[in-house]
Motif scaffolding. Structure first.
Motif, PDB file in Angstrom:
ATOM      1  N   ALA A 114       0.823  -1.208   0.000  1.00 24.52           N
ATOM      2  CA  ALA A 114       0.000   0.000   0.000  1.00 24.52           C
ATOM      3  C   ALA A 114       0.858   1.259   0.000  1.00 24.52           C
ATOM      4  CB  ALA A 114      -0.941   0.000   1.201  1.00 24.52           C
ATOM      5  N   ALA A 115       2.084   1.141   0.495  1.00 25.36           N
ATOM      6  CA  ALA A 115       3.004   2.279   0.514  1.00 25.36           C
ATOM      7  C   ALA A 115       3.612   2.545  -0.867  1.00 25.36           C
ATOM      8  CB  ALA A 115       4.109   2.036   1.537  1.00 25.36           C
ATOM      9  N   GLY A 116       3.193   1.765  -1.858  1.00 23.75           N
ATOM     10  CA  GLY A 116       3.667   1.985  -3.220  1.00 23.75           C
ATOM     11  C   GLY A 116       4.865   1.142  -3.616  1.00 23.75           C
ATOM     12  N   ASN A 117       5.258   0.224  -2.761  1.00 26.16           N
ATOM     13  CA  ASN A 117       6.397  -0.645  -3.070  1.00 26.16           C
ATOM     14  C   ASN A 117       5.984  -1.780  -3.992  1.00 26.16           C
ATOM     15  OD1 ASN A 117       8.368   0.590  -1.237  1.00 26.16           O
ATOM     16  ND2 ASN A 117       7.007  -0.152   0.362  1.00 26.16           N
ATOM     17  N   ASP A 118       6.943  -2.247  -4.762  1.00 25.92           N
ATOM     18  CA  ASP A 118       6.729  -3.418  -5.603  1.00 25.92           C
ATOM     19  C   ASP A 118       6.734  -4.652  -4.708  1.00 25.92           C
ATOM     20  OD1 ASP A 118       6.321  -4.838  -7.895  1.00 25.92           O
ATOM     21  OD2 ASP A 118       8.299  -4.494  -8.757  1.00 25.92           O
ATOM     22  N   TRP A 119       6.470  -5.827  -5.283  1.00 22.34           N
ATOM     23  CA  TRP A 119       6.517  -7.054  -4.489  1.00 22.34           C
ATOM     24  C   TRP A 119       7.913  -7.209  -3.900  1.00 22.34           C
ATOM     25  CZ3 TRP A 119       2.287  -9.374  -3.058  1.00 22.34           C
ATOM     26  CH2 TRP A 119       1.128  -9.211  -3.825  1.00 22.34           C
ATOM     27  N   PRO A 120       8.008  -7.582  -2.625  1.00 23.58           N
ATOM     28  CA  PRO A 120       9.323  -7.694  -1.979  1.00 23.58           C
ATOM     29  C   PRO A 120      10.144  -8.845  -2.543  1.00 23.58           C
ATOM     30  CG  PRO A 120       7.604  -8.491  -0.513  1.00 23.58           C
ATOM     31  CD  PRO A 120       6.916  -7.912  -1.708  1.00 23.58           C
ATOM     32  N   ARG A 121      11.454  -8.608  -2.617  1.00 21.34           N
ATOM     33  CA  ARG A 121      12.380  -9.633  -3.122  1.00 21.34           C
ATOM     34  C   ARG A 121      13.027 -10.346  -1.953  1.00 21.34           C
ATOM     35  NH1 ARG A 121      15.943  -5.573  -6.320  1.00 21.34           N
ATOM     36  NH2 ARG A 121      15.491  -4.496  -4.385  1.00 21.34           N
ATOM     37  N   HIS A 122      13.505 -11.560  -2.235  1.00 22.12           N
ATOM     38  CA  HIS A 122      14.108 -12.353  -1.161  1.00 22.12           C
ATOM     39  C   HIS A 122      15.588 -12.648  -1.402  1.00 22.12           C
ATOM     40  CE1 HIS A 122      13.002 -15.369  -4.170  1.00 22.12           C
ATOM     41  NE2 HIS A 122      13.938 -16.122  -3.649  1.00 22.12           N
ATOM     42  N   LYS A 123      16.157 -12.072  -2.408  1.00 22.67           N
ATOM     43  CA  LYS A 123      17.562 -12.339  -2.726  1.00 22.67           C
ATOM     44  C   LYS A 123      18.491 -11.795  -1.641  1.00 22.67           C
ATOM     45  CE  LYS A 123      16.481 -14.121  -6.678  1.00 22.67           C
ATOM     46  NZ  LYS A 123      16.566 -15.518  -6.916  1.00 22.67           N
ATOM     47  N   ALA A 124      19.694 -12.330  -1.605  1.00 19.94           N
ATOM     48  CA  ALA A 124      20.659 -12.014  -0.547  1.00 19.94           C
ATOM     49  C   ALA A 124      21.052 -10.535  -0.514  1.00 19.94           C
ATOM     50  CB  ALA A 124      21.906 -12.885  -0.702  1.00 19.94           C
ATOM     51  N   PHE A 125      21.023  -9.848  -1.649  1.00 14.37           N
ATOM     52  CA  PHE A 125      21.463  -8.452  -1.669  1.00 14.37           C
ATOM     53  C   PHE A 125      20.401  -7.500  -1.124  1.00 14.37           C
ATOM     54  CE2 PHE A 125      19.742  -9.479  -5.841  1.00 14.37           C
ATOM     55  CZ  PHE A 125      18.797  -8.487  -6.020  1.00 14.37           C
ATOM     56  N   VAL A 126      19.215  -7.991  -0.857  1.00  8.98           N
ATOM     57  CA  VAL A 126      18.144  -7.179  -0.298  1.00  8.98           C
ATOM     58  C   VAL A 126      18.177  -7.338   1.225  1.00  8.98           C
ATOM     59  CG1 VAL A 126      15.663  -6.815  -0.248  1.00  8.98           C
ATOM     60  CG2 VAL A 126      16.742  -7.570  -2.355  1.00  8.98           C
ATOM     61  N   THR A 127      17.965  -6.250   1.951  1.00  9.98           N
ATOM     62  CA  THR A 127      18.015  -6.320   3.415  1.00  9.98           C
ATOM     63  C   THR A 127      16.764  -5.716   4.024  1.00  9.98           C
ATOM     64  OG1 THR A 127      19.171  -4.203   3.561  1.00  9.98           O
ATOM     65  CG2 THR A 127      20.535  -6.189   3.475  1.00  9.98           C
ATOM     66  N   GLY A 128      16.621  -5.877   5.312  1.00 14.80           N
ATOM     67  CA  GLY A 128      15.561  -5.242   6.067  1.00 14.80           C
ATOM     68  C   GLY A 128      14.192  -5.851   5.827  1.00 14.80           C
ATOM     69  N   LEU A 129      13.186  -5.005   5.927  1.00 12.69           N
ATOM     70  CA  LEU A 129      11.804  -5.449   5.816  1.00 12.69           C
ATOM     71  C   LEU A 129      11.532  -6.092   4.468  1.00 12.69           C
ATOM     72  CD1 LEU A 129       8.965  -5.607   7.031  1.00 12.69           C
ATOM     73  CD2 LEU A 129       8.539  -3.317   6.076  1.00 12.69           C
ATOM     74  N   GLU A 130      12.069  -5.518   3.396  1.00 13.28           N
ATOM     75  CA  GLU A 130      11.829  -6.100   2.072  1.00 13.28           C
ATOM     76  C   GLU A 130      12.311  -7.546   2.033  1.00 13.28           C
ATOM     77  OE1 GLU A 130      12.569  -5.556  -2.714  1.00 13.28           O
ATOM     78  OE2 GLU A 130      13.717  -4.299  -1.333  1.00 13.28           O
ATOM     79  N   HIS A 131      13.491  -7.798   2.558  1.00 19.68           N
ATOM     80  CA  HIS A 131      14.026  -9.160   2.563  1.00 19.68           C
ATOM     81  C   HIS A 131      13.164 -10.084   3.418  1.00 19.68           C
ATOM     82  CE1 HIS A 131      16.649 -12.471   3.905  1.00 19.68           C
ATOM     83  NE2 HIS A 131      16.993 -12.458   2.634  1.00 19.68           N
ATOM     84  N   ASP A 132      12.806  -9.638   4.613  1.00 18.17           N
ATOM     85  CA  ASP A 132      11.994 -10.463   5.510  1.00 18.17           C
ATOM     86  C   ASP A 132      10.666 -10.836   4.864  1.00 18.17           C
ATOM     87  OD1 ASP A 132      14.031 -10.182   7.340  1.00 18.17           O
ATOM     88  OD2 ASP A 132      12.970  -8.712   8.574  1.00 18.17           O
ATOM     89  N   LEU A 133       9.994  -9.846   4.285  1.00 15.64           N
ATOM     90  CA  LEU A 133       8.726 -10.120   3.625  1.00 15.64           C
ATOM     91  C   LEU A 133       8.917 -10.956   2.365  1.00 15.64           C
ATOM     92  CD1 LEU A 133       6.921  -6.668   3.971  1.00 15.64           C
ATOM     93  CD2 LEU A 133       6.451  -8.785   5.235  1.00 15.64           C
ATOM     94  N   GLY A 134      10.007 -10.715   1.653  1.00 16.36           N
ATOM     95  CA  GLY A 134      10.290 -11.483   0.441  1.00 16.36           C
ATOM     96  C   GLY A 134      10.506 -12.957   0.741  1.00 16.36           C
ATOM     97  N   VAL A 135      11.236 -13.258   1.799  1.00 14.20           N
ATOM     98  CA  VAL A 135      11.472 -14.646   2.195  1.00 14.20           C
ATOM     99  C   VAL A 135      10.145 -15.290   2.596  1.00 14.20           C
ATOM    100  CG1 VAL A 135      12.544 -16.126   3.939  1.00 14.20           C
ATOM    101  CG2 VAL A 135      13.873 -14.320   2.849  1.00 14.20           C
ATOM    102  N   TRP A 136       9.358 -14.582   3.395  1.00 17.68           N
ATOM    103  CA  TRP A 136       8.061 -15.112   3.825  1.00 17.68           C
ATOM    104  C   TRP A 136       7.167 -15.386   2.613  1.00 17.68           C
ATOM    105  CZ3 TRP A 136       3.023 -13.110   3.524  1.00 17.68           C
ATOM    106  CH2 TRP A 136       2.071 -13.806   4.265  1.00 17.68           C
ATOM    107  N   LEU A 137       7.112 -14.426   1.690  1.00 17.90           N
ATOM    108  CA  LEU A 137       6.279 -14.571   0.505  1.00 17.90           C
ATOM    109  C   LEU A 137       6.776 -15.714  -0.376  1.00 17.90           C
ATOM    110  CD1 LEU A 137       3.863 -13.428  -1.001  1.00 17.90           C
ATOM    111  CD2 LEU A 137       5.412 -11.790  -2.084  1.00 17.90           C
TER     112      LEU A 137
END
Length: 72
Positions: A32-55
């Motif tokens: 809703a904040a306008g972000n694309d779908w979160p990624r789970h790759k190793a170079f991504v950190t923080g909330l995006e990574h956490d949500l990407g792994v979960w997704l």
């Protein structure tokens, strides 16, 4: 023991459902904040990574037909 407050903890199933619901709410807020779908790759950190792994795991479970109907 029932007279002592705080000695009972939620069951594993309740805790898992609560955690799953929290992750879903975080994902909805993230998108809703306008972000694309979160990624789970190793170079991504923080909330995006956490949500990407979960997704990523949710999609894998869906592919295997594992999640309950309420999660689909």
């Amino acid at each position: 023991m029932a007279a002592l407050s705080g000695w009972q903890t939620p069951s594993r199933a309740e805790a898992d459902k609560s955690w799953w619901d929290e992750r879903l709410a975080s994902l909805v807020e993230y998108r809703a904040a306008g972000n694309d779908w979160p990624r789970h790759k190793a170079f991504v950190t923080g909330l995006e990574h956490d949500l990407g792994v979960w997704l990523h795991f949710q999609r894998a479970k869906l592919h295997r037909g594992e999640p309950d109907e309420s999660k689909v």
